[in-house]
Design a protein around this motif. Structure first.
Motif, short mmCIF file in Angstrom:
data_model
loop_
_atom_site.label_atom_id
_atom_site.label_comp_id
_atom_site.label_asym_id
_atom_site.label_seq_id
_atom_site.Cartn_x
_atom_site.Cartn_y
_atom_site.Cartn_z
N ARG A 141 0.24 -10.99 3.14
CA ARG A 141 1.35 -10.33 3.50
C ARG A 141 1.08 -8.77 3.42
O ARG A 141 1.52 -8.02 4.05
N ILE A 142 0.01 -8.51 2.84
CA ILE A 142 -0.49 -6.92 2.76
C ILE A 142 -1.32 -6.65 4.26
O ILE A 142 -0.89 -5.44 4.64
N ASN A 143 -1.84 -7.64 4.57
CA ASN A 143 -2.42 -7.39 5.79
C ASN A 143 -1.49 -7.22 7.03
O ASN A 143 -1.61 -6.60 8.14
N ALA A 144 -0.25 -7.98 6.96
CA ALA A 144 0.86 -7.84 8.04
C ALA A 144 1.59 -6.36 7.83
O ALA A 144 1.83 -5.70 8.68
N LEU A 145 1.65 -5.90 6.63
CA LEU A 145 2.02 -4.59 6.46
C LEU A 145 1.11 -3.67 7.06
O LEU A 145 1.52 -2.53 7.76
N VAL A 146 -0.20 -3.68 6.66
CA VAL A 146 -1.05 -2.74 7.42
C VAL A 146 -1.01 -2.88 8.68
O VAL A 146 -1.09 -1.96 9.57
N ALA A 147 -1.10 -4.14 9.16
CA ALA A 147 -0.91 -4.14 10.79
C ALA A 147 0.38 -3.63 11.38
O ALA A 147 0.44 -2.86 12.64
N LYS A 148 1.69 -3.50 10.74
CA LYS A 148 2.66 -2.87 11.03
C LYS A 148 2.78 -1.42 11.15
O LYS A 148 3.28 -0.91 11.93
N ASP A 199 -1.86 6.01 -20.49
CA ASP A 199 -1.14 6.07 -19.35
C ASP A 199 -2.44 6.03 -18.41
O ASP A 199 -3.15 6.88 -18.35
N PHE A 200 -2.25 5.17 -17.21
CA PHE A 200 -3.35 5.15 -16.35
C PHE A 200 -2.81 5.84 -15.08
O PHE A 200 -1.75 5.55 -14.65
N PHE A 201 -3.70 6.77 -14.28
CA PHE A 201 -3.55 7.45 -13.33
C PHE A 201 -4.39 6.99 -12.17
O PHE A 201 -5.66 6.96 -12.34
N VAL A 202 -3.69 6.51 -10.88
CA VAL A 202 -4.18 6.00 -9.89
C VAL A 202 -4.00 6.89 -8.80
O VAL A 202 -2.65 7.29 -8.40
N SER A 203 -4.96 7.72 -7.83
CA SER A 203 -4.24 8.43 -7.03
C SER A 203 -4.96 7.89 -5.70
O SER A 203 -5.98 7.61 -5.37
N THR A 204 -4.14 8.05 -4.48
CA THR A 204 -4.49 7.62 -3.13
C THR A 204 -3.74 8.51 -2.12
O THR A 204 -2.46 9.23 -2.50
N VAL A 205 -4.24 8.95 -0.93
CA VAL A 205 -3.61 9.68 0.10
C VAL A 205 -3.42 8.72 1.21
O VAL A 205 -2.17 8.67 1.60
N ASP A 206 -4.18 8.55 1.95
CA ASP A 206 -4.36 8.05 3.23
C ASP A 206 -4.45 6.35 3.17
O ASP A 206 -5.53 6.06 3.16
N PRO A 207 -3.36 5.51 3.19
CA PRO A 207 -3.61 4.13 3.13
C PRO A 207 -4.47 3.55 4.42
O PRO A 207 -4.89 2.57 4.42
N LEU A 208 -4.55 4.14 5.38
CA LEU A 208 -5.17 3.70 6.46
C LEU A 208 -6.99 3.90 6.43
O LEU A 208 -7.74 3.12 6.85
N LYS A 209 -7.31 4.81 5.55
CA LYS A 209 -8.59 5.20 5.09
C LYS A 209 -8.92 4.56 3.75
O LYS A 209 -10.14 4.18 3.60
N GLU A 210 -7.81 4.46 2.88
CA GLU A 210 -8.00 3.97 1.62
C GLU A 210 -7.32 2.62 1.85
O GLU A 210 -5.98 2.59 1.56
N LEU A 227 3.77 2.41 3.74
CA LEU A 227 3.01 1.18 3.44
C LEU A 227 2.40 1.38 1.89
O LEU A 227 2.42 -0.02 1.52
N THR A 228 2.13 2.46 1.43
CA THR A 228 1.68 2.05 0.09
C THR A 228 2.80 1.92 -0.80
O THR A 228 2.62 1.08 -1.63
N PHE A 229 3.97 2.44 -0.45
CA PHE A 229 5.28 1.94 -1.40
C PHE A 229 5.57 0.43 -1.14
O PHE A 229 5.51 -0.23 -2.26
N GLU A 230 5.48 0.00 -0.06
CA GLU A 230 5.64 -1.63 0.20
C GLU A 230 4.60 -2.36 -0.28
O GLU A 230 4.82 -3.59 -0.75
N SER A 231 3.30 -1.92 -0.41
CA SER A 231 2.28 -2.70 -0.62
C SER A 231 2.38 -2.68 -2.34
O SER A 231 1.99 -3.83 -3.07
N LEU A 232 2.67 -1.57 -3.01
CA LEU A 232 3.01 -1.77 -4.38
C LEU A 232 3.99 -2.70 -4.83
O LEU A 232 3.84 -3.18 -5.83
N ALA A 233 5.16 -2.74 -4.13
CA ALA A 233 6.26 -3.65 -4.24
C ALA A 233 5.78 -5.24 -4.47
O ALA A 233 5.81 -5.99 -5.01
#
Length: 613
Positions: free
Chosen positions: A370-377, A260-271, A305-311
């Motif tokens: 597409r990812i950059n458009a989500l970030v801009a939104k 099992d791989f674990f990846v952790s993130t908090v703020d998508p604007l800083k990360e 934003l993290t949820f939509e970018s993961l999709a």
């Protein structure tokens, strides 16, 4: 009575089991079966019917029974003769009927065109067939016992590799260690002479200042000694992935353990979500059985934003993963793979590689848009909060007060890749948060992922990564399993720590951003005495070592006696504890006997101590 001798087979010489009623032409069971297979059910000489031969163990009794049977069935025997002539005298009863054929008879036998009896030809053919069968059986047995030399060598090599250790320790060359150790000894000698001079020559005019400086110098000297001892005996380790495959296999029926791989993130604007997506793509494309890989992404900021970018990442992974495995791409992170300034055609022989690489690069550029458009939104949050595509409010609009969220994107219940193959499991996790409770930041997020993964996949091994770290070697998981799944070494391993390497650094590394001294010197020195320390990321854990465990069962409760509560017949005794108190004390002993005592963990941080690897 004397027992009669066994009748030999007229064809092969074995013990006969049946004979002709008229001419006593005997055959064994094998010859009878061959005749039956060829469609012959009558005697080869006369065309008569076979009867069971006399059993030698019963003597003349069997012969007498045959005579009685022949006496009763004499008329029927003559009727069953294929093309015989019915004669009236006694001689014709015991003689064979002759076939009225166009072949001329010589004596009392049927002959072929060459003048040789037909039955002898059949006997010779039977003997040849039996000899051929015996020869083929001997060849098959010899082939099974002695396979070809090359195959035998390969099988022996596979068996040898399967039982050999999966890793070994490579000591550092003495030509490199001896000068370093000599310098350490010289420094110790100089340091001892310096302290001898400082202590034997005090400064009485400023005694307090002298004493303070001597204490500080002794402390710094002692710290330096502690820093040098772990570097006294550094070691290297080498893994054997081919032996791991020979022992546990590869592919769908592989015996490799799930991870099992674990990846952790908090703020998508800083990360940036694009960096996190590249980390996830490198995990999904590792060289490991897909049904044994699961990737859990912890979104501690509950950002939509993290949820939509993961999709979007899950959709792009359907193209990227089969492309990497088909052409053995390294590294399997699209951002860094397409930015490499090397000859990407090196060692590539497939004619369609250039065309598919061009198409994949174009798809990745569209995916980045597409990812950059989500970030801009996501730069400006709506006043009413984020709304999902179905019109319902996003549950994580308040990052400090929201329920837990789990979404499975890929895996057994998710979509397959464009080649129709199964993909590793990809799960989005955002743990529940409520005001007034301590969440312990990243340590709490890792604990939440441990619980969620235990319910969904419960892999025996866990590998955690930061959102800005990616797997630059697709076989890294196999190398970790060479330590974890080794029958001799794996029982003493708590975790395997991978070194960190950084991209985008100048060649001279003038600011020491590669941490060469820490990873290539200090960590190897610690590995030589006990084991490396956990650096917070890039570490493969043994799940059971994280859990800890106590005694297998609670202690048995004392049985109550009738006289213990009867105050009339027994003297007053000491009041016994209740069952609730006993259970409480036993549970307390279980907690104290756990491998990792929770009371020793600081309330503000979590510290993991590794054993030798």
């Amino acid at each position: 009575m004397e027992s009669a001798a066994a009748v030999p087979c007229a064809a092969c010489g074995d013990d006969a089991c049946a004979a002709c009623r008229a001419c006593s032409y005997a055959l064994c069971r094998a010859c009878l079966d061959e005749d039956a297979a060829e469609g012959r059910a009558t005697c080869a000489r006369c065309g008569g019917e076979y009867a069971a031969a006399a059993d030698p163990a019963h003597g003349n009794a069997g012969a007498e029974a045959d005579e009685v049977e022949d006496h009763h069935a004499g008329g029927g025997l003559r009727e069953r003769v294929t093309m015989g002539s019915h004669l009236n005298d006694r001689q014709d009863e015991v003689s064979h009927g002759r076939t009225m054929s166009s072949l001329s008879g010589i004596g009392s036998e049927l002959n072929d065109e060459s003048g040789k009896p037909i039955w002898k030809n059949r006997v010779e053919s039977w003997k040849e067939k039996k000899n051929e069968k015996k020869a083929s059986a001997k060849k098959a047995a010899a082939k099974a016992q002695a396979p070809p030399v090359e195959e035998q060598i390969m099988d022996e090599k596979d068996l040898t590799d399967a039982y050999e250790p999966l890793s070994r320790i490579i000591p550092i060359s003495k030509n490199k260690l001896t000068p370093y150790r000599a310098v350490i000894i010289m420094r110790l000698i100089v340091l001892g002479l310096f302290f001898h001079y400082r202590i034997t020559n005090p400064v009485y005019s400023a005694f307090g200042l002298w004493m303070t400086s001597v204490i500080c110098e002794i402390w710094f000297g002692f710290s330096w000694i502690l820093d040098q001892f772990p570097k006294w005996c550094p070691i290297n380790r080498e893994t054997y992935v081919d032996r791991l495959i020979a022992r546990y296999g590869d592919g769908d029926d592989s015996g490799l353990a799930p991870v099992d791989f674990f990846v952790s993130t908090v703020d998508p604007l800083k990360e940036p979500p694009l960096i996190t997506a590249n980390t996830v793509l490198s995990i999904l494309a590792v060289d490991y059985p897909v049904e044994k890989i699961s990737c859990y992404v912890s979104d501690d900021g509950s950002a939509m934003l993290t949820f939509e970018s993961l999709a979007e990442t899950a959709e792009f992974a359907r193209k990227w993963v089969p492309f990497c495995k088909k052409y053995a791409i390294e590294p399997r992170t699209p951002e860094f793979y397409f930015s490499q300034k090397i000859d990407y055609l090196k060692d590539k022989i497939h004619p369609s590689f250039v065309k598919e690489r061009r198409a994949m690069k174009r798809d990745y550029e569209e995916y980045k848009v597409r990812i950059n458009a989500l970030v801009a939104k996501a730069q400006k949050t709506p006043e009413e909060g984020w709304i999902m595509q179905d019109g319902t409010p996003w549950p994580g609009n308040n990052p400090r007060d929201h329920p837990g969220m789990i979404q499975v994107f890929l895996g057994e219940t998710g979509a397959r890749d464009f080649d129709g193959n199964e993909l590793p499991r990809l799960v989005y996790v955002s743990r529940e948060k409520r005001p007034g409770y301590q969440h312990h930041k990243k340590a709490g997020a890792m604990n939440a992922l441990v619980r969620v993964s235990a319910v969904l996949t419960n892999a025996p091994y866990i590998l955690n990564l930061d959102c800005d770290h990616y797997v630059n070697n697709s076989k890294a998981v196999r190398e970790a399993m060479c330590f974890m799944m080794d029958p001799t070494v794996g029982r003493d391993v708590c975790y395997v720590q991978f070194p960190q390497r950084f991209d985008g650094i100048d060649r001279s590394d003038r600011y020491a951003n590669r941490n060469v001294v820490f990873f290539d010197v200090n960590m190897k020195g610690l590995d030589g005495i006990q084991g490396p320390v956990y650096v917070g990321t890039g570490c493969c854990f043994f799940r059971q070592a994280l859990y800890g465990y106590g005694p297998p069962s609670l202690p048995a409760l004392p049985k109550s006696s009738i006289c213990s509560w009867c105050c009339c017949c027994c003297p007053k005794k000491k009041v016994e504890r209740s069952e609730r108190e006993i259970n409480r004390d036993s549970r307390r002993e279980d907690l104290e006997s756990a491998i990792f005592n929770l009371r020793e963990i600081d309330s503000k941080c979590t510290k993991l101590v590794g054993q030798k690897i």
